[in-house]
Design a protein around this motif. Structure first.
Motif, short mmCIF file in Angstrom:
data_model
loop_
_atom_site.label_atom_id
_atom_site.label_comp_id
_atom_site.label_asym_id
_atom_site.label_seq_id
_atom_site.Cartn_x
_atom_site.Cartn_y
_atom_site.Cartn_z
N ARG A 71 0.90 -1.19 -0.03
CA ARG A 71 -0.03 0.07 -0.05
C ARG A 71 0.78 1.24 -0.12
O ARG A 71 0.73 2.32 -0.73
N ILE A 72 1.79 1.16 0.83
CA ILE A 72 2.65 2.56 0.93
C ILE A 72 3.41 2.72 -0.62
O ILE A 72 3.60 3.68 -1.01
N LEU A 73 3.94 1.35 -1.11
CA LEU A 73 4.66 1.50 -2.34
C LEU A 73 3.64 1.96 -3.49
O LEU A 73 3.95 2.77 -4.19
N ASP A 74 2.25 1.76 -3.54
CA ASP A 74 1.37 1.98 -4.47
C ASP A 74 1.23 3.68 -4.07
O ASP A 74 1.08 4.30 -5.06
N GLU A 75 1.11 4.32 -2.99
CA GLU A 75 0.86 5.53 -2.77
C GLU A 75 2.02 6.20 -3.14
O GLU A 75 1.84 7.43 -3.81
N ARG A 76 3.15 5.72 -2.94
CA ARG A 76 4.42 6.57 -3.43
C ARG A 76 4.53 6.56 -4.99
O ARG A 76 4.93 7.75 -5.65
N TYR A 77 4.28 5.64 -5.72
CA TYR A 77 3.88 5.36 -7.05
C TYR A 77 2.89 6.42 -7.54
O TYR A 77 3.14 7.28 -8.58
N ILE A 82 8.31 7.69 -7.19
CA ILE A 82 9.14 6.80 -7.70
C ILE A 82 8.63 6.27 -9.19
O ILE A 82 7.56 6.82 -9.38
N ASP A 83 9.54 6.09 -9.95
CA ASP A 83 9.18 5.84 -11.40
C ASP A 83 8.62 4.57 -11.70
O ASP A 83 8.71 3.55 -10.66
N GLU A 84 8.04 4.09 -12.77
CA GLU A 84 7.67 2.73 -12.75
C GLU A 84 8.65 1.72 -12.90
O GLU A 84 8.27 0.54 -12.21
N GLU A 85 9.87 1.75 -13.36
CA GLU A 85 10.87 0.90 -13.21
C GLU A 85 11.06 0.31 -11.69
O GLU A 85 11.12 -0.55 -11.22
N ARG A 89 10.18 -3.03 -9.53
CA ARG A 89 11.42 -4.00 -8.92
C ARG A 89 11.11 -3.85 -7.50
O ARG A 89 11.22 -5.03 -6.83
N ARG A 90 10.51 -3.02 -6.81
CA ARG A 90 10.22 -3.05 -5.48
C ARG A 90 9.00 -3.94 -5.24
O ARG A 90 9.08 -4.60 -4.13
#
Length: 95
Positions: A71-77, A82-85, A89-90
């Motif tokens: 969820r945190i990663l999705d929010e940062r994206y 952060i970019d798509e690459e 990767r994460r």
């Protein structure tokens, strides 16, 4: 017959059916076993309730870490931090 304090301590005083100690039937009589059983049962119920409250209120245990990290990663994206690459990767590293 004795009067005053001596009357309370007189050995020939009637016990009114409570045994020699006069009122100690629960500790010496047939109810002693039941008293221990009910005490243990009460303790088991109390421990069970504490355990239930703990289990119902716990958060972010074992399986929830991956979901919250995603969820945190999705929010940062979504915010463009952060970019798509890097996102892919994460996300692959979380699985």
């Amino acid at each position: 017959m004795a009067t005053g304090a001596g009357a309370l301590l007189a050995p020939d005083r009637p016990t009114l059916g409570y045994g020699e100690e006069g009122g100690q039937m629960m500790w010496d009589g047939p109810m002693m076993g039941w008293m221990w059983i009910w005490s243990l049962l009460g303790l088991v119920v109390l421990v069970g309730l504490v355990w239930l409250v703990f289990r119902l209120t716990e958060r972010d245990r074992t399986g929830d870490h991956t979901l919250s990290a995603r969820r945190i990663l999705d929010e940062r994206y979504a915010r463009g931090e952060i970019d798509e690459e890097e996102y892919r990767r994460r996300r692959a590293g979380l699985a």
